[in-house]
Design an enzyme around this catalytic site. Structure first.
Site, mmCIF file in Angstrom:
data_model
loop_
_atom_site.group_PDB
_atom_site.id
_atom_site.type_symbol
_atom_site.label_atom_id
_atom_site.label_comp_id
_atom_site.label_asym_id
_atom_site.label_seq_id
_atom_site.Cartn_x
_atom_site.Cartn_y
_atom_site.Cartn_z
ATOM 1 N N ASN A 196 24.126 43.133 50.630
ATOM 2 C CA ASN A 196 25.320 43.934 50.426
ATOM 3 C C ASN A 196 25.226 44.761 49.170
ATOM 4 O O ASN A 196 24.623 44.355 48.172
ATOM 5 C CB ASN A 196 26.585 43.050 50.403
ATOM 6 C CG ASN A 196 26.899 42.545 49.015
ATOM 7 O OD1 ASN A 196 27.417 43.262 48.167
ATOM 8 N ND2 ASN A 196 26.558 41.274 48.769
ATOM 9 N N ILE A 220 28.253 46.473 47.789
ATOM 10 C CA ILE A 220 29.656 46.870 47.780
ATOM 11 C C ILE A 220 29.955 47.633 46.496
ATOM 12 O O ILE A 220 30.703 48.610 46.506
ATOM 13 C CB ILE A 220 30.580 45.626 47.867
ATOM 14 C CG1 ILE A 220 30.200 44.720 49.046
ATOM 15 C CG2 ILE A 220 32.047 46.043 47.929
ATOM 16 C CD1 ILE A 220 30.384 45.313 50.409
ATOM 17 N N LEU A 247 31.355 46.311 43.721
ATOM 18 C CA LEU A 247 32.589 45.816 43.093
ATOM 19 C C LEU A 247 33.808 46.695 43.363
ATOM 20 O O LEU A 247 34.673 46.846 42.503
ATOM 21 C CB LEU A 247 32.408 45.662 41.575
ATOM 22 C CG LEU A 247 31.619 44.459 41.080
ATOM 23 C CD1 LEU A 247 31.700 44.358 39.559
ATOM 24 C CD2 LEU A 247 32.098 43.151 41.701
ATOM 25 N N CYS A 274 27.065 41.785 36.230
ATOM 26 C CA CYS A 274 27.074 43.250 36.289
ATOM 27 C C CYS A 274 26.251 43.826 35.157
ATOM 28 O O CYS A 274 26.287 43.336 34.040
ATOM 29 C CB CYS A 274 28.489 43.763 36.159
ATOM 30 S SG CYS A 274 29.525 43.122 37.430
ATOM 31 N N ASN A 276 25.342 33.511 42.086
ATOM 32 C CA ASN A 276 25.633 34.831 42.595
ATOM 33 C C ASN A 276 24.475 35.228 43.531
ATOM 34 O O ASN A 276 23.551 34.451 43.730
ATOM 35 C CB ASN A 276 25.769 35.835 41.440
ATOM 36 C CG ASN A 276 26.839 36.880 41.755
ATOM 37 O OD1 ASN A 276 26.838 37.429 42.859
ATOM 38 N ND2 ASN A 276 27.724 37.144 40.826
ATOM 39 N N GLY A 306 26.246 29.544 47.731
ATOM 40 C CA GLY A 306 24.931 30.095 48.084
ATOM 41 C C GLY A 306 24.525 29.556 49.434
ATOM 42 O O GLY A 306 23.902 28.512 49.533
ATOM 43 N N GLY A 307 24.926 30.275 50.485
ATOM 44 C CA GLY A 307 24.491 29.924 51.830
ATOM 45 C C GLY A 307 25.204 28.749 52.457
ATOM 46 O O GLY A 307 24.788 28.276 53.520
ATOM 47 N N GLY A 338 30.948 31.476 51.077
ATOM 48 C CA GLY A 338 30.928 32.923 50.913
ATOM 49 C C GLY A 338 30.743 33.652 52.224
ATOM 50 O O GLY A 338 31.667 33.745 53.041
ATOM 51 N N THR A 339 29.532 34.110 52.449
ATOM 52 C CA THR A 339 29.200 34.910 53.622
ATOM 53 C C THR A 339 29.690 34.301 54.931
ATOM 54 O O THR A 339 30.067 35.014 55.865
ATOM 55 C CB THR A 339 27.666 35.100 53.675
ATOM 56 O OG1 THR A 339 27.255 35.728 52.450
ATOM 57 C CG2 THR A 339 27.247 35.964 54.839
HETATM 58 C C1 FMN Z 1 30.095 41.192 50.557
HETATM 59 C C2 FMN Z 1 29.988 40.367 49.322
HETATM 60 C C3 FMN Z 1 30.751 40.680 48.199
HETATM 61 C C4 FMN Z 1 30.646 39.927 47.040
HETATM 62 N N1 FMN Z 1 31.424 40.253 45.960
HETATM 63 C C5 FMN Z 1 31.366 39.484 44.838
HETATM 64 C C6 FMN Z 1 32.202 39.728 43.742
HETATM 65 O O1 FMN Z 1 33.027 40.636 43.757
HETATM 66 N N2 FMN Z 1 32.101 38.942 42.641
HETATM 67 C C7 FMN Z 1 31.220 37.896 42.572
HETATM 68 O O2 FMN Z 1 31.180 37.205 41.563
HETATM 69 N N3 FMN Z 1 30.420 37.620 43.631
HETATM 70 C C8 FMN Z 1 30.466 38.385 44.757
HETATM 71 N N4 FMN Z 1 29.662 38.074 45.820
HETATM 72 C C9 FMN Z 1 28.775 36.925 45.722
HETATM 73 C C10 FMN Z 1 29.409 35.688 46.339
HETATM 74 O O3 FMN Z 1 30.567 35.321 45.649
HETATM 75 C C11 FMN Z 1 28.441 34.511 46.340
HETATM 76 O O4 FMN Z 1 28.110 34.200 44.993
HETATM 77 C C12 FMN Z 1 27.152 34.814 47.077
HETATM 78 O O5 FMN Z 1 27.404 35.616 48.210
HETATM 79 C C13 FMN Z 1 26.407 33.550 47.511
HETATM 80 O O6 FMN Z 1 27.161 32.780 48.408
HETATM 81 P P1 FMN Z 1 27.031 32.900 50.012
HETATM 82 O O7 FMN Z 1 25.575 32.858 50.339
HETATM 83 O O8 FMN Z 1 27.782 31.736 50.553
HETATM 84 O O9 FMN Z 1 27.642 34.195 50.408
HETATM 85 C C14 FMN Z 1 29.761 38.830 46.987
HETATM 86 C C15 FMN Z 1 29.008 38.510 48.120
HETATM 87 C C16 FMN Z 1 29.109 39.249 49.269
HETATM 88 C C17 FMN Z 1 28.280 38.876 50.455
#
Ligand code: FMN
Ligand code: FAD
Ligand code: FAD
Ligand code: FMN
Ligand code: FES
Ligand code: FES
Lengths: 250, 303, 303, 250
Positions: B67, B69, B71, B128, B190, B241-242, B263-264
């Site tokens: 992704n 995005i 922020l 960031c 993250n 994370g996953g 998350g995802t």
């Molecule tokens: C679409 C998307 C947007 C995200 N936006 C943020 C964010 O704004 N701030 C942040 O700290 N992490 C953000 N993340 C990271 C997630 O919070 C998380 O740390 C990361 O995706 C790992 O977890 P997951 O594998 O379960 O998704 C984002 C992840 C995704 C996929």
């Protein structure tokens, strides 16, 4: 809504296109033309994300999804059998604004045909007179012999693009509103033409989606709002936008 | 329901399941009873609104999601005006994620949020890029993380969580720096960094080249980092994370997480948080276990 | 066959496809005509034989493979006696991978191999923990990488490739250090770090806790790192990390790789190298392209 | 060898066990008892690695694989249909050493039955007299009523373990050689007993595998060679080892 439902019926159109039908009263009642569902096949599906698919048709409790085989996800969907389960999220997004007693035109390209089919029925229910122009690469991409068809290679209908005679037709037929769905470049061309003629035009946009409900901001597209360009989500603010709002050349 | 309770620093959690910043929002209230979550973590906000990156912003790879995005967020004041009121109403913990481009901006945002009621904690997103560290993320420099944490921890009595980046040589060092700076807890991981190129044309898929990589595929990486950090620090960990189901959640709890965030997977199954809570609870009850007794209990014992 | 030729530093490659160290061995000659490969890269050897880690050594995750082999190898002298003669016979490039626990050990191994004929290059595996860097891998410290490369490059005229670890904050810095030290080329990426825990019991699957993470899931990470490094250095890159087919190979070539290596996928399909070469060749011929003109040509052009 | 072949026939034994048959002369001719193949289902298989499966039976050109449903891979295999394709790598590994005119005993536990079936046929071909003891958790794990069966829960045959009366039987029957395949702990117990009695014993080991051909060193197990413990690969040096070589307590 999220519902896991079995496939009720499958219609194979040709090598590339097929229609999946499911039966569910609640979802059927809620579904409006232009909306879509996010599909996740159950079982050994390898993909991660759901697949956004428009509502192709509603008849009583039955919902149809017309799908074109593109990559892994849509090919997987094409191999499913009656009784196999799909996890449906939807109906999602906004919907077409359906006028009454107008002369309207539908313009579709390829699989862009799908969302316009249900729309065309609802338009007729609201006493609009409907002209439908459809274009595809070749004969395979033509689905209805009763509408105006164009193919790039001339293998069916007129050879050319849906935009080929568009200006003239719009004039002659005194079209008051246009709905279009298809490749970005096609919708852009159409919007140019209808804007010149000041014909209200609704376009159905596509974008890569994850959540499908407005959370992830992954599907954002640039939209003009009060002379400012802002990102709007295709999944929630769209997929239907007025052509005037769309920033085509980003 | 005692067996599923947990704590994250100062905060009591009715269960260990929360959501990862940026992957959850008010729209999910159609699918999830927010009051049932251990906490709500909001999408990262910044001082000024951010319109986000040019599309495309998403790309699915085998088992993972890239992704970009950027922020996208309405900015601090709009958030306080339009979104905070909606979240405030829920009875569960509310953790606000925010990010800044300098230490003073971080402080400014925190102080502004201190004026607002109904907030239980802050998740500091230090992933960031910023100016004070030559454009690299804050989160990769232990000294800066230590300084930032030190300054922020003085300003609040709310839970202060530092969210760590996995893209570092030694995450333990950064974690220690945050702990020493006074963080109440740590949040990790993250996204990894990844990229997509179209083999047909050589076209780089994302306008910025790289993108954040998340989803089931990053689980083994996250699990290792959580385990390493848990062995290093004495403050609790919120892990992500996953994580895709309650079994994944358990693995992270064993690795040392007090709380886990999904998350995802929210995108795939909007009800996943609730399903995870229910399944976890059933498992604990059946096995007569409590979360608190499982945290960090991963073991090497020979069979 | 001109369109599929490439170069890696001093070495001419008949095609860009080779194998990742540790994932290929003489046993594959039942499935693959070694003479058809761009090069053979052997499993990392060390000065003394290594019996490797206690089992279990493998674990499959969704789309990835965790391994904890522990560099099991017969040691330098046994390799020279028993294995080198078998590999020498092939007409393609032979690249020997080795590792040491100190700079002087690296030098010793290289000098011993200099005595042997039929070797075209060395791949220096700097991902092993070492004493000179307090147990961290050599490969995470730019200064040490620079020093090591500098000393080794003086000792040989054969191709000298440094294999980089992805588990660092800034791989560009390490890459630059290797280039400045006189490396002829770089090889990346080695495995990510990952872990597996049994949710049922909390048992840590590998005796050492962490393991190397490879396979299709690491491709986006590898692609980004190869792209970053290619933009930074002027020496060529041998890329690996999740490459499973000829389309993946093309992505890495676009990202900046002159040569690509297939690793984990050999285990899945023993003929994958040959299939990749054939498919790549067909594609290039059909599109009238040459590898050399595609290297590093990934582009951002707006559509 | 590597060959992609269609499933010829599937035999469902019960909820947990099934047999897949393929037809291929070349592979059948090469296959010896104790060897295995590495299977990779074609299609939408989500797994990464191949699955090692022993040769259960050979009859003319037909090769049988008896499989127990354990996790994703074996469940996926269980859902395949006749005509579906599997990618076979093999035959791999060494094989049992088949004596002539001896009194031999087979001892299997659970799915350890599979490799001993083909072995038992070849043993009989070589004029050995064969006694087979098999054990399982319950009735479901019993495959042949004509051999000596034990179940842990007593739901079939004798209640107990294959080792329960082993010493006595070995003595009474004057067994000269033992072949065993089953859970590690079972084979270890058996080895202890037969070593005491100085009966030559061959065990078929299991290990997590990636390459299956001796390259990755992922399947290594500790083996005593000249009073030294060295790692040997189960896939290439094994899966058959003499019980005396095996270091059971690592
Ligand atoms: C679409 C998307 C947007 C995200 N936006 C943020 C964010 O704004 N701030 C942040 O700290 N992490 C953000 N993340 C990271 C997630 O919070 C998380 O740390 C990361 O995706 C790992 O977890 P997951 O594998 O379960 O998704 C984002 C992840 C995704 C996929
Ligand atoms: C609102 C909306 C409605 C749609 N309606 C229909 C329809 O009625 N019938 C139909 O056949 N197709 C429809 N599509 C397109 C359909 O979603 C894609 O063709 C499908 O996702 C391709 O997936 P794949 O796995 O087959 O191909 P892939 O190989 O994964 O991708 C091929 C291309 O499909 C698109 N795509 C892939 N994943 C996604 C995703 N998660 N979200 C959006 N686009 C994606 C991308 O452009 C990508 O380059 C619609 C798309 C949107 C956004
Ligand atoms: C030489 C050999 C012969 C075998 N013969 C048979 C047989 O004839 N019939 C039969 O039913 N089973 C046999 N097995 C066991 C079979 O390979 C495993 O049951 C199968 O791999 C499980 O995979 P899964 O995806 O269903 O389960 P998973 O959930 O992936 O794993 C369950 C367990 O199976 C084992 N396993 C998983 N992946 C592998 C792998 N790549 N290599 C080895 N073991 C693995 C591990 O112990 C793991 O804990 C044999 C194994 C070996 C090593
Ligand atoms: C089983 C296994 C053994 C490996 N052994 C070595 C090794 O000895 N030396 C080395 O430099 N890399 C080793 N690697 C790393 C690979 O060479 C490669 O860098 C990594 O696996 C990423 O590529 P892949 O995803 O294509 O496998 C090994 C990888 C695996 C899976
Ligand atoms: S797909 Fe997530 S906001 Fe539209
Ligand atoms: S499985 Fe690779 S050496 Fe045995």
């Amino acid at each position: 809504m999220q519902k896991i439902l079995p496939i009720n019926y499958i219609e194979k159109i040709n090598k590339d296109y097929f229609i999946i039908y499911i039966k569910n009263k609640e979802l059927a009642l809620k579904s409006k033309p232009g909306q879509f569902f996010e599909l996740l096949p159950m079982g050994n599906y390898k993909g991660l994300l759901r697949k956004p698919i428009s509502i192709y048709n509603i008849e009583n409790d039955t919902i149809g999804f017309m799908i074109k085989k593109i990559g892994y996800g849509t090919k997987y969907l094409s191999q499913l059998k009656v009784g196999d389960f799909i996890d449906f999220l939807g109906p999602l997004g906004n919907s077409f604004n359906i006028p009454m007693n107008q002369k309207v035109m539908l313009i579709s390209g390829g699989i862009g045909y799908a969302p316009l089919f249900y729309l065309s029925k609802e338009l007729k229910n609201k006493h609009n007179s409907v002209i439908w122009i459809h274009g595809g690469r070749s004969e395979k991409d033509i689905f209805d012999s009763n509408i105006m068809n164009y193919t790039n290679d001339g293998s069916y209908g007129k050879k050319g693009f849906v935009t080929s005679n568009l200006e003239k037709i719009l004039e002659v037929e005194k079209i008051e509103k246009v709905f279009t769905c298809g490749p970005q470049i096609m919708m852009k061309e159409i919007s140019k033409i209808t804007q010149k003629k000041e014909i209200n035009t609704e376009v159905s946009l596509e974008s890569y989606m994850a959540c499908g409900i407005g959370v992830c901001k992954g599907c954002s597209v640039l939209i003009k709002k009060n002379n400012e360009n802002v990102y709007k989500t295709v999944c929630k603010d769209g997929p239907i936008f007025n052509s005037k709002e769309v920033v085509w050349d980003e | 329901m005692n067996n599923i309770e947990t704590k994250l620093g100062k905060l009591q959690f009715q269960n260990p399941i929360t959501v990862a910043s940026g992957t959850f929002g008010y729209e999910y209230s159609d699918y999830v009873d927010f009051n049932k979550l251990g906490a709500i973590v909001t999408k990262t906000i910044t001082k000024h609104p951010k319109i986000g990156n040019k599309p495309p912003r998403l790309f699915e790879t085998s088992g993972g999601l890239l992704n970009s995005i950027g922020l996208q967020n309405p900015g601090l004041e709009n958030f306080i005006k339009d979104e905070l009121p909606k979240y405030r109403g829920f009875s569960t913990n509310l953790i606000i994620s925010f990010s800044g481009s300098s230490i003073s901006e971080f402080k400014e945002i925190l102080l502004r949020l201190e004026d607002e009621e109904g907030i239980d904690g802050y998740e500091i997103n230090v992933s960031c890029p910023n100016v004070e560290n030559e454009g690299l993320a804050f989160g990769v420099d232990a000294k800066i993380v230590n300084k930032l944490t030190g300054e922020l921890s003085k300003l609040t009595t709310r839970e202060l969580t530092i969210k760590l980046s996995p893209n570092v040589t030694d995450i333990k060092e950064i974690a220690k720096a945050a702990e020493d700076g006074g963080a109440d807890s740590l949040s990790l991981i993250n996204t990894l960094l990844g990229m997509a190129i179209d083999w047909k044309t050589g076209k780089i898929y994302f306008k910025r080249g790289l993108a954040g990589y998340s989803g089931p595929v990053i689980k083994p990486v996250a699990l290792n980092l959580v385990y390493q950090v848990a062995k290093t620090v004495n403050i609790p960990i919120m892990a992500m994370g996953g994580i895709s189901n309650w079994m994944d959640a358990l693995e992270f709890i064993y690795a040392g997480a007090s709380v886990v965030a999904i998350g995802t997977q929210n995108f795939v199954n909007p009800k996943i948080t609730i399903e995870t809570i229910n399944n976890l609870q059933n498992f604990l009850e059946e096995k007569k276990l409590t979360i608190k007794n499982l945290i960090g209990k991963a073991n090497m014992e020979e069979k």
